[in-house]
Design an enzyme around this catalytic site. Sequence first.
Site, PDB file in Angstrom:
ATOM      1  N   LEU A 128      17.192   5.037  -7.551  1.00  0.00           N
ATOM      2  CA  LEU A 128      17.200   3.844  -8.375  1.00  0.00           C
ATOM      3  C   LEU A 128      18.242   3.654  -8.263  1.00  0.00           C
ATOM      4  O   LEU A 128      19.175   3.238  -8.908  1.00  0.00           O
ATOM      5  CB  LEU A 128      16.984   4.696  -9.500  1.00  0.00           C
ATOM      6  CG  LEU A 128      15.114   5.162 -10.093  1.00  0.00           C
ATOM      7  CD1 LEU A 128      14.550   4.935 -11.522  1.00  0.00           C
ATOM      8  CD2 LEU A 128      13.863   3.557  -9.175  1.00  0.00           C
ATOM      9  N   ASP A 168      12.970  -4.607  -1.260  1.00  0.00           N
ATOM     10  CA  ASP A 168      11.982  -3.960  -1.424  1.00  0.00           C
ATOM     11  C   ASP A 168      11.649  -5.970  -0.088  1.00  0.00           C
ATOM     12  O   ASP A 168      10.688  -6.454   0.011  1.00  0.00           O
ATOM     13  CB  ASP A 168      11.245  -4.562  -2.253  1.00  0.00           C
ATOM     14  CG  ASP A 168      11.418  -3.471  -3.481  1.00  0.00           C
ATOM     15  OD1 ASP A 168      11.450  -2.568  -2.785  1.00  0.00           O
ATOM     16  OD2 ASP A 168      11.525  -4.234  -4.394  1.00  0.00           O
ATOM     17  N   GLY A 216      10.268  14.230  -9.304  1.00  0.00           N
ATOM     18  CA  GLY A 216      10.575  14.542  -7.394  1.00  0.00           C
ATOM     19  C   GLY A 216       8.730  14.536  -6.860  1.00  0.00           C
ATOM     20  O   GLY A 216       8.789  15.652  -5.443  1.00  0.00           O
ATOM     21  N   SER A 217       7.523  13.623  -7.417  1.00  0.00           N
ATOM     22  CA  SER A 217       6.447  14.516  -6.725  1.00  0.00           C
ATOM     23  C   SER A 217       6.535  13.783  -5.433  1.00  0.00           C
ATOM     24  O   SER A 217       5.969  14.834  -4.493  1.00  0.00           O
ATOM     25  CB  SER A 217       5.471  14.025  -7.847  1.00  0.00           C
ATOM     26  OG  SER A 217       5.817  12.852  -8.094  1.00  0.00           O
ATOM     27  N   ASN A 255      11.269   3.988   2.687  1.00  0.00           N
ATOM     28  CA  ASN A 255      11.369   3.607   1.157  1.00  0.00           C
ATOM     29  C   ASN A 255       9.514   3.237   0.513  1.00  0.00           C
ATOM     30  O   ASN A 255       9.020   2.939   1.624  1.00  0.00           O
ATOM     31  CB  ASN A 255      11.657   2.181   0.245  1.00  0.00           C
ATOM     32  CG  ASN A 255      11.566   2.718  -1.228  1.00  0.00           C
ATOM     33  OD1 ASN A 255      11.907   3.674  -1.763  1.00  0.00           O
ATOM     34  ND2 ASN A 255      11.468   1.528  -2.134  1.00  0.00           N
ATOM     35  N   HIS A 262       7.191   1.875  -2.390  1.00  0.00           N
ATOM     36  CA  HIS A 262       7.225   0.836  -3.337  1.00  0.00           C
ATOM     37  C   HIS A 262       5.963   0.747  -4.444  1.00  0.00           C
ATOM     38  O   HIS A 262       4.651   0.915  -3.495  1.00  0.00           O
ATOM     39  CB  HIS A 262       7.528  -0.712  -3.398  1.00  0.00           C
ATOM     40  CG  HIS A 262       6.574  -1.795  -4.576  1.00  0.00           C
ATOM     41  ND1 HIS A 262       8.944  -1.071  -5.146  1.00  0.00           N
ATOM     42  CD2 HIS A 262       6.847  -2.029  -4.309  1.00  0.00           C
ATOM     43  CE1 HIS A 262       8.482  -2.430  -5.996  1.00  0.00           C
ATOM     44  NE2 HIS A 262       7.496  -2.475  -5.646  1.00  0.00           N
ATOM     45  N   GLU A 309       0.213   7.754  -3.453  1.00  0.00           N
ATOM     46  CA  GLU A 309       1.489   8.421  -2.794  1.00  0.00           C
ATOM     47  C   GLU A 309       1.165   9.479  -2.356  1.00  0.00           C
ATOM     48  O   GLU A 309       1.149   9.894  -0.757  1.00  0.00           O
ATOM     49  CB  GLU A 309       2.462   8.086  -3.868  1.00  0.00           C
ATOM     50  CG  GLU A 309       2.798   6.919  -4.487  1.00  0.00           C
ATOM     51  CD  GLU A 309       3.302   7.099  -5.102  1.00  0.00           C
ATOM     52  OE1 GLU A 309       4.475   5.615  -5.882  1.00  0.00           O
ATOM     53  OE2 GLU A 309       3.838   7.679  -6.068  1.00  0.00           O
TER      54      GLU A 309
END
Length: 195
Positions: free
Chosen positions: A86, A146, A12-13, A103, A105, A175
Amino acid sequence: MRRIAIFASGRGSNAVNIIKFFSCGDRGAAVALVVCNNPKAEVTERCRSLGVHVEVLSRADINSPDVMCPLLERHEVDLIVLAGFLQMLPPFLTGRFAGNIVNIHPSLLPRFGGKGMYGRHVHEAVVAAGESETGITVHLVNDKYDDGRILFQASVAVAPGDTAADVEHKVHLLEKTHFPRVIAATFCRGESSES
């Protein structure tokens, strides 16, 4: 004001970072809901501790319009953010929220994308391939892995001798810096990915 549902499966970062980002000032969105498909995931308690409603659902529930549509409507969700989720989203969600699912990636797509390429698997593949750089890709989500339109990429050098753990650390920093700002710049108002 956009209302975000974060879908997450792990630590959950990114989810925590996004929640904190949008809870500071008027950034045009708020996280209304976290959906998790893993009852043992750390993300559930981390997000609950920040006051966000968390639903832990089975794969069957997530694939059920009878479960998901009322849940998202009840929380008035109009934007879905995948943050280490996931599970492939079912077509009824990608259709209903077309252009409003994003999203992140952990590579520079189209390299190292596709089914089974997530988290540490990506970083190991980057190291094994002898890449000199990697990074993050923020992209829209459709019904293929993706494959959605790329919104933003940022790169970082992979040094000779870097391990998958080293690469993972570098990518996590990217991120943390960019993902919330790209969400705000793309879907909300006024927040630049450069700020």
